[in-house]
Design a protein around this motif. Structure first.
Motif, mmCIF file in Angstrom:
data_model
loop_
_atom_site.group_PDB
_atom_site.id
_atom_site.type_symbol
_atom_site.label_atom_id
_atom_site.label_comp_id
_atom_site.label_asym_id
_atom_site.label_seq_id
_atom_site.Cartn_x
_atom_site.Cartn_y
_atom_site.Cartn_z
ATOM 1 N N MET A 63 0.848 -1.204 0.000
ATOM 2 C CA MET A 63 0.000 0.000 0.000
ATOM 3 C C MET A 63 0.877 1.245 0.000
ATOM 4 O O MET A 63 1.763 1.400 0.822
ATOM 5 C CB MET A 63 -0.903 -0.042 1.236
ATOM 6 C CG MET A 63 -1.759 1.188 1.451
ATOM 7 S SD MET A 63 -3.027 1.419 0.188
ATOM 8 C CE MET A 63 -4.066 -0.006 0.488
ATOM 9 N N THR A 93 1.949 5.115 0.485
ATOM 10 C CA THR A 93 1.618 6.128 1.494
ATOM 11 C C THR A 93 2.183 7.467 1.061
ATOM 12 O O THR A 93 3.038 7.555 0.204
ATOM 13 C CB THR A 93 2.235 5.785 2.861
ATOM 14 O OG1 THR A 93 3.627 5.593 2.667
ATOM 15 C CG2 THR A 93 1.608 4.545 3.465
ATOM 16 N N ASP A 107 0.683 8.398 -2.775
ATOM 17 C CA ASP A 107 -0.579 7.709 -2.523
ATOM 18 C C ASP A 107 -1.664 8.187 -3.490
ATOM 19 O O ASP A 107 -1.897 9.391 -3.607
ATOM 20 C CB ASP A 107 -0.996 7.995 -1.070
ATOM 21 C CG ASP A 107 -2.171 7.153 -0.632
ATOM 22 O OD1 ASP A 107 -2.635 6.316 -1.440
ATOM 23 O OD2 ASP A 107 -2.618 7.329 0.514
ATOM 24 N N GLU A 131 -4.822 6.822 -3.240
ATOM 25 C CA GLU A 131 -6.061 6.347 -2.618
ATOM 26 C C GLU A 131 -7.177 7.382 -2.797
ATOM 27 O O GLU A 131 -6.973 8.576 -2.583
ATOM 28 C CB GLU A 131 -5.798 6.130 -1.116
ATOM 29 C CG GLU A 131 -6.795 5.237 -0.419
ATOM 30 C CD GLU A 131 -6.742 3.785 -0.877
ATOM 31 O OE1 GLU A 131 -5.631 3.257 -1.060
ATOM 32 O OE2 GLU A 131 -7.822 3.204 -1.063
ATOM 33 N N GLY A 132 -8.338 6.910 -3.228
ATOM 34 C CA GLY A 132 -9.496 7.786 -3.372
ATOM 35 C C GLY A 132 -9.576 8.493 -4.713
ATOM 36 O O GLY A 132 -10.581 9.135 -5.012
ATOM 37 N N LYS A 133 -8.544 8.377 -5.531
ATOM 38 C CA LYS A 133 -8.568 9.084 -6.821
ATOM 39 C C LYS A 133 -9.231 8.211 -7.895
ATOM 40 O O LYS A 133 -9.027 6.994 -7.939
ATOM 41 C CB LYS A 133 -7.151 9.451 -7.270
ATOM 42 C CG LYS A 133 -6.514 10.524 -6.387
ATOM 43 C CD LYS A 133 -5.253 11.064 -7.032
ATOM 44 C CE LYS A 133 -4.460 11.956 -6.086
ATOM 45 N NZ LYS A 133 -5.177 13.167 -5.681
ATOM 46 N N GLY A 142 -3.444 2.728 -5.189
ATOM 47 C CA GLY A 142 -4.673 3.088 -4.486
ATOM 48 C C GLY A 142 -5.792 3.676 -5.321
ATOM 49 O O GLY A 142 -6.911 3.814 -4.832
ATOM 50 N N THR A 183 -8.785 4.158 -8.083
ATOM 51 C CA THR A 183 -9.775 3.376 -8.830
ATOM 52 C C THR A 183 -9.540 3.699 -10.297
ATOM 53 O O THR A 183 -9.575 4.877 -10.682
ATOM 54 C CB THR A 183 -11.210 3.794 -8.434
ATOM 55 O OG1 THR A 183 -11.407 3.465 -7.060
ATOM 56 C CG2 THR A 183 -12.238 3.088 -9.292
ATOM 57 N N GLY A 216 -6.705 -4.496 -6.627
ATOM 58 C CA GLY A 216 -7.045 -3.123 -6.997
ATOM 59 C C GLY A 216 -8.518 -2.958 -7.333
ATOM 60 O O GLY A 216 -9.287 -3.918 -7.348
ATOM 61 N N ARG A 217 -8.891 -1.691 -7.615
ATOM 62 C CA ARG A 217 -10.270 -1.373 -7.997
ATOM 63 C C ARG A 217 -10.287 -0.934 -9.461
ATOM 64 O O ARG A 217 -9.563 0.026 -9.822
ATOM 65 C CB ARG A 217 -10.826 -0.249 -7.115
ATOM 66 C CG ARG A 217 -11.166 -0.692 -5.691
ATOM 67 C CD ARG A 217 -11.708 0.476 -4.884
ATOM 68 N NE ARG A 217 -10.664 1.447 -4.623
ATOM 69 C CZ ARG A 217 -9.936 1.478 -3.501
ATOM 70 N NH1 ARG A 217 -10.163 0.607 -2.541
ATOM 71 N NH2 ARG A 217 -8.992 2.390 -3.343
ATOM 72 N N SER A 256 0.194 11.814 -8.801
ATOM 73 C CA SER A 256 0.230 11.958 -7.344
ATOM 74 C C SER A 256 0.724 13.343 -6.898
ATOM 75 O O SER A 256 1.241 14.131 -7.703
ATOM 76 C CB SER A 256 1.160 10.893 -6.747
ATOM 77 O OG SER A 256 2.500 11.221 -7.038
#
Ligand code: NAD
Length: 255
Positions: free
Chosen positions: A1, A3, A7, A9-11, A34, A36, A59-60, A235
């Protein structure tokens, strides 16, 4: 993951050409960081396999099948992403086509087809994405996929491709300037030589082999070799980086 600075995450990141080849290779790395990823290309079968693989890796991924050369398709695709996910944070335009023939015989229709998908569609996708990013008010990142032909190389038999890939840099510079006040960054990744379906038809061409033999790293790139560059541009690690073309070529340009 991942950090911190890298990161994602949420994007929500739209990856055209995400069903195979370089787009898919980058999508896997972005998803691992992270994000989607919304994969878009023409083939439903490729998209099914690609989303399954990203999910199996933890992953998503979601898929949207579309032909980006159709009028209104690029704007429609971005609208679909926002309708489905409520927002968009990044665009990676990796869909592409190719036509190879000597310049003296190069058909004008083929020139239009190639320039349409690489350059005009980049304009449409970037415009649609930027309109949402501006109204969201949180900035964002737009990435074009260039080529060694964007800057220095004049590789034979791909007149339209070279023109489109060079044009992307002009588009990038102007968009970067206009969109920077909104916190939107626009950059380009220029891959060197990668073994994908796009290059399969010239894999035994002696002229191309001569170009590949010059790669100082001693091998062609793999799609995943581009993932770090894509994750960087998406990022916060590249928060003050815009209007840049990052060449990923194993050193070919200086060989
Ligand atoms: P590829 O042929 O494997 O993949 C191209 C993708 O674009 C596929 O997913 C395909 O479905 C999609 N696509 C094609 N036409 C489309 C359309 N009309 N609508 C929607 N999607 C469409 O090629 P690749 O090698 O992965 O290339 C990806 C990008 O990288 C392209 O922009 C290409 O120019 C660039 N590039 C590739 C190399 C290389 O060596 N392979 C080098 C430099 C740049």
């Amino acid at each position: 993951m991942a950090t911190g600075l890298f990161d994602l995450e949420g994007k929500i990141v739209l990856v055209t050409g995400g069903g195979r080849g370089l787009g898919f290779g980058m999508a896997k790395v972005i998803a691992d960081a992270g994000a989607t990823v919304v994969l878009a290309n023409r083939s439903q079968d490729q998209l099914k396999a690609a989303t399954t693989e990203v999910r199996e890796l933890g992953g998503r991924a979601h898929a949207i099948a579309t032909d980006l050369t159709q009028p209104g398709a690029a704007h429609g695709l971005v609208e679909d992403v926002v309708r489905e996910h409520g927002r968009i944070d990044g665009l990676l335009h990796a869909a592409g086509n190719q036509h190879r023939s000597p310049f003296l015989d190069f058909p004008g229709e083929a020139f239009d087809d190639v320039v349409r998908l690489h350059l005009h569609t980049a304009f449409d996708l970037a415009q649609a994405t930027a309109q949402h990013l501006v109204s969201q008010g949180e900035g964002g990142s737009i990435i074009f996929i260039g080529s060694l032909t964007s800057e220095a190389a004049g590789i034979r038999n791909i007149t339209a491709y070279s023109a489109a890939k060079s044009g992307l840099l002009g588009l990038m510079r102007t968009l970067a300037n206009e969109l920077a006040p909104h916190g939107i960054r626009v950059n380009t990744i220029a891959p060197g030589f990668f073994a994908t379906e796009m290059t399969a038809d010239v894999s035994s061409d002696p002229y191309r082999q001569g170009l590949y033999d010059r790669i100082p790293a001693g091998r062609m790139g793999t799609p995943e070799d581009l993932g770090g560059a894509a994750a960087f541009f998406l990022s916060d690690a590249s928060g003050y980086v815009t209007a840049q073309c990052l060449t990923v070529d194993g050193g070919w340009a200086v060989a």
